[in-house]
Every structure is written in C-alpha cells, then in structure tokens.
Design a protein around this motif. Structure first.
Motif, PDB file in Angstrom:
ATOM      1  N   SER A  26       2.350  11.679  -0.088  1.00  8.92           N
ATOM      2  CA  SER A  26       0.958  12.133  -0.060  1.00  8.92           C
ATOM      3  C   SER A  26       0.044  11.001  -0.525  1.00  8.92           C
ATOM      4  O   SER A  26       0.320  10.344  -1.530  1.00  8.92           O
ATOM      5  N   TYR A  27      -1.041  10.802   0.232  1.00 11.51           N
ATOM      6  CA  TYR A  27      -2.010   9.752  -0.079  1.00 11.51           C
ATOM      7  C   TYR A  27      -3.413  10.339  -0.177  1.00 11.51           C
ATOM      8  O   TYR A  27      -3.792  11.192   0.618  1.00 11.51           O
ATOM      9  N   GLU A  28      -4.183   9.853  -1.149  1.00  9.41           N
ATOM     10  CA  GLU A  28      -5.566  10.292  -1.302  1.00  9.41           C
ATOM     11  C   GLU A  28      -6.526   9.409  -0.520  1.00  9.41           C
ATOM     12  O   GLU A  28      -7.658   9.801  -0.265  1.00  9.41           O
ATOM     13  N   ASP A  29      -6.099   8.214  -0.166  1.00  6.19           N
ATOM     14  CA  ASP A  29      -6.930   7.266   0.567  1.00  6.19           C
ATOM     15  C   ASP A  29      -6.231   6.851   1.862  1.00  6.19           C
ATOM     16  O   ASP A  29      -5.000   6.899   1.944  1.00  6.19           O
ATOM     17  N   PRO A  30      -6.996   6.422   2.860  1.00  7.09           N
ATOM     18  CA  PRO A  30      -6.364   5.902   4.083  1.00  7.09           C
ATOM     19  C   PRO A  30      -5.532   4.661   3.764  1.00  7.09           C
ATOM     20  O   PRO A  30      -5.853   3.906   2.840  1.00  7.09           O
ATOM     21  N   ILE A  31      -4.454   4.461   4.530  1.00  3.65           N
ATOM     22  CA  ILE A  31      -3.624   3.271   4.326  1.00  3.65           C
ATOM     23  C   ILE A  31      -3.371   2.579   5.661  1.00  3.65           C
ATOM     24  O   ILE A  31      -3.374   3.200   6.713  1.00  3.65           O
ATOM     25  N   THR A  32      -3.151   1.274   5.568  1.00  2.00           N
ATOM     26  CA  THR A  32      -2.746   0.464   6.703  1.00  2.00           C
ATOM     27  C   THR A  32      -1.276   0.152   6.536  1.00  2.00           C
ATOM     28  O   THR A  32      -0.860  -0.358   5.499  1.00  2.00           O
TER      29      THR A  32
ATOM     30  N   LYS B 291       1.319   3.325  -3.298  1.00  2.00           N
ATOM     31  CA  LYS B 291       0.205   4.076  -3.885  1.00  2.00           C
ATOM     32  C   LYS B 291       0.250   5.570  -3.582  1.00  2.00           C
ATOM     33  O   LYS B 291      -0.755   6.254  -3.685  1.00  2.00           O
TER      34      LYS B 291
ATOM     35  N   VAL C 158       0.809  -1.210   0.000  1.00  2.00           N
ATOM     36  CA  VAL C 158       0.000   0.000   0.000  1.00  2.00           C
ATOM     37  C   VAL C 158       0.849   1.269   0.000  1.00  2.00           C
ATOM     38  O   VAL C 158       0.388   2.317  -0.452  1.00  2.00           O
TER      39      VAL C 158
ATOM     40  N   GLU D 177      -4.751   8.098   7.877  1.00  2.00           N
ATOM     41  CA  GLU D 177      -5.841   8.614   7.050  1.00  2.00           C
ATOM     42  C   GLU D 177      -5.223   9.310   5.845  1.00  2.00           C
ATOM     43  O   GLU D 177      -4.013   9.451   5.756  1.00  2.00           O
ATOM     44  N   GLN D 178      -6.038   9.752   4.934  1.00  2.00           N
ATOM     45  CA  GLN D 178      -5.488  10.447   3.765  1.00  2.00           C
ATOM     46  C   GLN D 178      -4.676  11.650   4.209  1.00  2.00           C
ATOM     47  O   GLN D 178      -4.873  12.192   5.288  1.00  2.00           O
TER      48      GLN D 178
END
Length: 176
Positions: free
Chosen positions: A84-90, A70, A67, A148-149
């Motif tokens: 930078s992430y647009e969606d939450p990640i684990t 991404k 993940v 979170e994002q």
C-alpha cells in the motif's frame, strides 16, 4: 547490420512463423514452451546479443531511488503481496532485463513481468501505466511503470520459486 545478421534474423523469423502456423501441435507446443520459459528467454536474449552486438559496452547509471521501500502496509495476495502506498510511485528497472509480459489479468489488473539478468522475475500488478512491450529489453534505472496511490501487487520469483514475505521485503530493501 551485416548481411549475415539480416539473413540469420530472417531465417529465425521464418522458422518461428512456420512453427507457430504449423498444424503439427507438438511443434507449436515446443515453440510456445521456449518462448514462455524464463530460462530459455534469457538464453535466447544472450545469444541474440552475442550475434548482433558490436562489442560496445554502454555504462548506465541507476536512477532508482528505492521508491518501493516507501510502502505503508504489506499483505499476502495470491502468490505475491499487496503493497500500500500513500503517494504515486515510479517503478524503475533494478538492473537490465527483458519484459516477459504486459497485459491485464482478472486478479491483478494491469500487469507487467520483467526477467532480470540475475535470474529474478518480478511481476507488478494493479499498475496504472507501463512503458514497454513484451520481449523488449530494459536498462537499469529505466522507468517501466507508474502507480498512483493505492495498492501495488508484487510477486518475485527466483529459479521458479516464489519468494516468501521475508525474502520479498529483503529484495525490496536491496533493489526497490
């Protein structure tokens, strides 16, 4: 546990307790340097594993689904990088290791650092939740944090040297 294992643990705890509460500053500095050094932490962990393991090997399958790869953007920040992430990640452990730090810093917010068995130490910052305490072991694929994002700080070290942008991206491709 066997009696000798309990006695060894008790003796080690007493030595550390006395050393940390000692008025002799050189003893305190020695113990602090041993506890905070990644190399010494790995040696201590392996020694304790040898003393207390029953020789049973447990195979753990990885649930890491890469993940970290991404991310939308990456930029230099402090000695590491902001992803930078647009969606939450684990965030999961890429292999077995030891949590060497969990806490909060002024520059990177809520932070965790994990020392992996292959010698890499990875620090994640700006995370929202972490699930392990310092000096606890983690297995490959185990969830260690949630984000979170937004922006995630990452700093990867090998043998005391911080990886460059290219090396960090390559590590993320291979492990993240």
């Amino acid at each position: 546990m066997k009696a000798w294992q309990w006695l060894t643990s008790l003796a080690l705890c007493i030595v550390i307790y006395i050393g940390l509460n000692s008025s002799n500053e050189s003893v305190r500095q020695f113990i602090t340097s041993v506890v905070y050094s990644t190399e010494h932490m790995t040696v201590m962990r392996n020694t304790v594993n040898e003393l207390f393991s029953d020789g049973e090997v447990v195979e753990v399958a990885s649930t890491n689904q890469k993940v970290l790869v991404k991310f939308v953007a990456i930029k230099r920040y402090d000695q590491g990088f902001k992803l930078s992430y647009e969606d939450p990640i684990t965030i999961t452990a890429t292999q077995s290791g030891v949590m060497v730090y969990t806490g909060h810093t002024a520059r990177t917010g809520k932070v965790i650092s994990i020392s992996y068995d292959d010698g890499y130490t990875v620090t994640y910052g700006f995370i929202d939740d972490f699930y392990h305490l310092p000096y606890s072991t983690v297995a490959q694929g185990e969830v260690i944090a949630m984000k979170e994002q937004g922006e995630l700080f990452i700093q990867i070290e090998k043998n005391g040297r911080v990886l460059s942008l290219e090396e960090t991206v390559e590590w993320i491709k291979d492990h993240g």
